[in-house]
Design an enzyme around this catalytic site. Sequence first.
Site, short mmCIF file in Angstrom:
data_model
loop_
_atom_site.label_atom_id
_atom_site.label_comp_id
_atom_site.label_asym_id
_atom_site.label_seq_id
_atom_site.Cartn_x
_atom_site.Cartn_y
_atom_site.Cartn_z
N TYR A 89 8.64 40.03 18.19
CA TYR A 89 7.57 40.91 18.09
C TYR A 89 6.88 40.36 16.73
CZ TYR A 89 4.76 45.31 17.39
OH TYR A 89 3.63 45.97 17.39
N SER A 137 -0.28 43.93 14.03
CA SER A 137 0.72 44.72 13.16
C SER A 137 0.78 44.58 11.98
CB SER A 137 1.92 44.82 13.99
OG SER A 137 2.91 45.36 13.25
P1 NAI Z 1 2.69 51.97 23.97
O1 NAI Z 1 3.94 51.54 24.43
O2 NAI Z 1 2.45 53.73 24.10
O3 NAI Z 1 1.39 51.17 24.50
C1 NAI Z 1 1.55 50.06 25.02
C2 NAI Z 1 0.72 49.85 26.21
O4 NAI Z 1 0.63 48.69 26.73
C3 NAI Z 1 1.39 50.75 27.30
O5 NAI Z 1 0.52 51.57 27.95
C4 NAI Z 1 1.98 49.63 28.28
O6 NAI Z 1 1.87 50.04 29.73
C5 NAI Z 1 0.64 48.34 28.02
N1 NAI Z 1 1.20 47.42 28.46
C6 NAI Z 1 2.69 46.65 28.23
N2 NAI Z 1 2.44 45.42 28.97
C7 NAI Z 1 1.35 45.25 29.60
C8 NAI Z 1 0.75 44.23 30.68
N3 NAI Z 1 1.60 43.08 30.94
N4 NAI Z 1 -0.22 44.33 31.08
C9 NAI Z 1 -1.23 45.47 30.79
N5 NAI Z 1 -0.57 46.47 29.62
C10 NAI Z 1 0.62 46.37 29.35
O7 NAI Z 1 2.63 51.64 22.44
P2 NAI Z 1 1.43 51.86 21.19
O8 NAI Z 1 2.31 52.04 19.91
O9 NAI Z 1 0.38 52.54 21.73
O10 NAI Z 1 1.03 50.15 21.21
C11 NAI Z 1 -0.23 49.82 21.31
C12 NAI Z 1 -0.46 48.63 20.65
O11 NAI Z 1 -0.45 48.93 19.01
C13 NAI Z 1 0.55 47.36 20.85
O12 NAI Z 1 0.05 46.20 20.65
C14 NAI Z 1 1.46 47.52 19.55
O13 NAI Z 1 2.08 46.44 19.31
C15 NAI Z 1 0.47 48.08 18.41
N6 NAI Z 1 0.87 48.58 17.26
C16 NAI Z 1 1.82 49.83 17.39
C17 NAI Z 1 2.17 50.42 16.22
C18 NAI Z 1 2.92 51.60 16.34
O14 NAI Z 1 3.37 51.99 15.26
N7 NAI Z 1 2.76 52.50 17.45
C19 NAI Z 1 2.11 49.54 14.96
C20 NAI Z 1 1.54 48.32 15.00
C21 NAI Z 1 0.69 47.91 16.14
#
Ligand code: NAI
Length: 253
Positions: free
Chosen positions: A157, A144
């Site tokens: 985070y 990120s």
């Molecule tokens: P999201 O909340 O939709 O997706 C995160 C996913 O990780 C979810 O499907 C959740 O069930 C899964 N997860 C959480 N804990 C877990 C575990 N212990 N084992 C397996 N799966 C697990 O959010 P998003 O935005 O799609 O995030 C995806 C990645 O992108 C994350 O690493 C986030 O930090 C990163 N990110 C997101 C940004 C944004 O603006 N949406 C910006 C920068 C990075």
Amino acid sequence: MRTDLSGRLALVTGASSGLGRHFAATLAAAGVHVLLAARRLDRLETDVAALAATGARAGAVELDVTDAASVTRAFDRIETAWGVPDIVVNNAGVAVSRPALGQDEAAWDQVVDTNLKGAWLVATEAARRLVAAKRGGSVVNVASILGERVGKAVAPYCASKAGLLHLTKALALEWAEHGIRVNALAPGYIATDLNRDFLASEAGQRLMARVPQRRFGRPEDLDGPLLLLVSDAGAYMTGSVIAVDGGHLVSSL
Ligand code: NAI
């Protein structure tokens, strides 16, 4: 451009929503056999069926990235059923938004265990098997821009993502001799379940005004950088961090 990805097997963690779901679809559309991983298998069924309906090869795997035993179990199953993935997208991540003085130990553990330890467990499990099979591969850690700069109310985070960027470089250094490349994507703000409410709020709109391109990202903004990192088009890239943020990191101080 050496972008052919046919014959490759990818594992995408946290693939039941948001960016992970999108990454899986992008890789599948590029001809990759994609394994979607999530803690609950039932959440993946519809997506796997939808991908299969387009002619793509897709499978579902139960995986909790914070639990070493779950990671080993998942890889055992994957190796038996499909082989060793040579693309790993460490996407699973969580955020707890609270001022630092309101973040307790449980919040710290949840965030750091998922975002940093989880990526470590999955990357090392994959690399151990690739090295044993004498095969190279590509690990993409989804970090990120908050791993490079900081924002309020997400201190654990920020720390976890900064750690992930450094882990990316440390693993890249060690695994180059095995042909395993390790790189990071550092997205800016993209509306998903993680932050949708905040981005739509007044504070979110003020944040958007500070992004040089004056918009938040879209999942598809990450497609090119992802495909670059996982394909031979990025063959000489390892230990790199690609920011995809509309210029947010270079916003004026
Ligand atoms: P999201 O909340 O939709 O997706 C995160 C996913 O990780 C979810 O499907 C959740 O069930 C899964 N997860 C959480 N804990 C877990 C575990 N212990 N084992 C397996 N799966 C697990 O959010 P998003 O935005 O799609 O995030 C995806 C990645 O992108 C994350 O690493 C986030 O930090 C990163 N990110 C997101 C940004 C944004 O603006 N949406 C910006 C920068 C990075």
